[in-house]
Design a protein around this motif. Sequence first.
Motif, short mmCIF file in Angstrom:
data_model
loop_
_atom_site.label_atom_id
_atom_site.label_comp_id
_atom_site.label_asym_id
_atom_site.label_seq_id
_atom_site.Cartn_x
_atom_site.Cartn_y
_atom_site.Cartn_z
N PHE A 11 0.85 -1.19 0.00
CA PHE A 11 0.00 0.00 0.00
C PHE A 11 0.88 1.24 0.00
O PHE A 11 2.02 1.21 0.44
CB PHE A 11 -0.91 0.01 1.23
CG PHE A 11 -1.88 -1.14 1.25
CD1 PHE A 11 -1.70 -2.20 2.12
CD2 PHE A 11 -2.95 -1.17 0.38
CE1 PHE A 11 -2.57 -3.27 2.11
CE2 PHE A 11 -3.83 -2.24 0.38
CZ PHE A 11 -3.63 -3.29 1.25
N ALA A 12 0.34 2.35 -0.50
CA ALA A 12 1.11 3.59 -0.53
C ALA A 12 1.44 4.02 0.90
O ALA A 12 0.56 4.10 1.75
CB ALA A 12 0.31 4.69 -1.22
N PRO A 13 2.73 4.29 1.20
CA PRO A 13 3.10 4.67 2.56
C PRO A 13 2.60 6.07 2.91
O PRO A 13 2.61 6.96 2.07
CB PRO A 13 4.63 4.63 2.54
CG PRO A 13 4.99 4.81 1.12
CD PRO A 13 3.87 4.21 0.31
N GLN A 14 2.19 6.24 4.14
CA GLN A 14 1.79 7.57 4.63
C GLN A 14 3.03 8.43 4.84
O GLN A 14 2.99 9.63 4.61
CB GLN A 14 1.04 7.45 5.95
CG GLN A 14 -0.27 6.74 5.84
CD GLN A 14 -0.87 6.50 7.22
OE1 GLN A 14 -0.23 6.66 8.24
NE2 GLN A 14 -2.13 6.11 7.23
N ARG A 15 4.10 7.83 5.28
CA ARG A 15 5.35 8.54 5.58
C ARG A 15 6.53 7.65 5.21
O ARG A 15 6.45 6.43 5.29
CB ARG A 15 5.45 8.85 7.06
CG ARG A 15 4.34 9.69 7.61
CD ARG A 15 4.75 11.14 7.56
NE ARG A 15 3.86 11.89 8.42
CZ ARG A 15 3.32 13.03 8.06
NH1 ARG A 15 3.58 13.55 6.90
NH2 ARG A 15 2.55 13.68 8.88
N TYR A 59 11.96 12.38 3.19
CA TYR A 59 11.69 11.66 4.43
C TYR A 59 11.00 12.54 5.45
O TYR A 59 11.31 13.73 5.57
CB TYR A 59 13.00 11.11 5.02
CG TYR A 59 13.69 10.16 4.08
CD1 TYR A 59 13.27 8.85 3.97
CD2 TYR A 59 14.74 10.59 3.27
CE1 TYR A 59 13.88 7.97 3.07
CE2 TYR A 59 15.35 9.72 2.37
CZ TYR A 59 14.91 8.42 2.29
OH TYR A 59 15.50 7.56 1.41
N GLY A 60 10.13 11.92 6.23
CA GLY A 60 9.48 12.62 7.32
C GLY A 60 10.25 12.48 8.62
O GLY A 60 10.05 13.26 9.55
N LEU A 61 11.17 11.49 8.66
CA LEU A 61 11.91 11.20 9.89
C LEU A 61 13.16 10.42 9.53
O LEU A 61 13.15 9.62 8.59
CB LEU A 61 11.04 10.36 10.83
CG LEU A 61 11.65 9.86 12.13
CD1 LEU A 61 11.96 11.01 13.08
CD2 LEU A 61 10.69 8.88 12.81
N VAL A 62 14.22 10.64 10.30
CA VAL A 62 15.45 9.86 10.18
C VAL A 62 15.74 9.23 11.54
O VAL A 62 15.77 9.94 12.55
CB VAL A 62 16.66 10.72 9.75
CG1 VAL A 62 17.93 9.88 9.69
CG2 VAL A 62 16.39 11.41 8.42
N LEU A 135 5.90 12.57 14.06
CA LEU A 135 5.40 12.92 12.74
C LEU A 135 4.02 13.56 12.79
O LEU A 135 3.48 13.92 11.75
CB LEU A 135 5.40 11.69 11.82
CG LEU A 135 6.77 11.16 11.46
CD1 LEU A 135 6.65 9.87 10.67
CD2 LEU A 135 7.57 12.19 10.71
N GLY A 136 3.48 13.68 13.99
CA GLY A 136 2.18 14.33 14.13
C GLY A 136 1.03 13.51 13.60
O GLY A 136 0.04 14.04 13.14
#
Length: 137
Positions: A11-15, A59-62, A135-136
């Motif tokens: 599925f398409a990733p949200q983040r 990227y939203g996070l590392v 990531l809220g």
Amino acid sequence: MNNRQTATNGFAPQRSILVAEDSESNQMLLSLFFSNSGYALDFAWNGREAVELFKSGSYGLVLMDIFMPIMDGLDATREIRLFEREQGRRPVPIVAVSANAFTEDRQRSLKAGCTDFLAKPIHKAHLLEFVARTLGG
């Protein structure tokens, strides 16, 4: 070599999360933690590879292991922060991850540009809650 490990079962990733981790067993564990979570993971085996993936991705996070070969996580964080400034980008949260949970390690990580610190071993529920909060989502 494709470093993308999709944690969303097609599925398409949200983040998207960049994980800089040189331990194959830790990479496998994180893949399991994030399966069916709505997040997609890209893995880097060392700090140099993490910087290159960061520059070419979004990227939203590392999640940045501190002790890695070729380039450690603190130097990689410094390079990512420099790249963000040069490109006029908003800073992405970078979370230092280390088995060394001493106050000095946390302080060195924050000084290098990390936004937070997680000590290993990491528990699944705590990690997923932390990521969602960061990531809220």
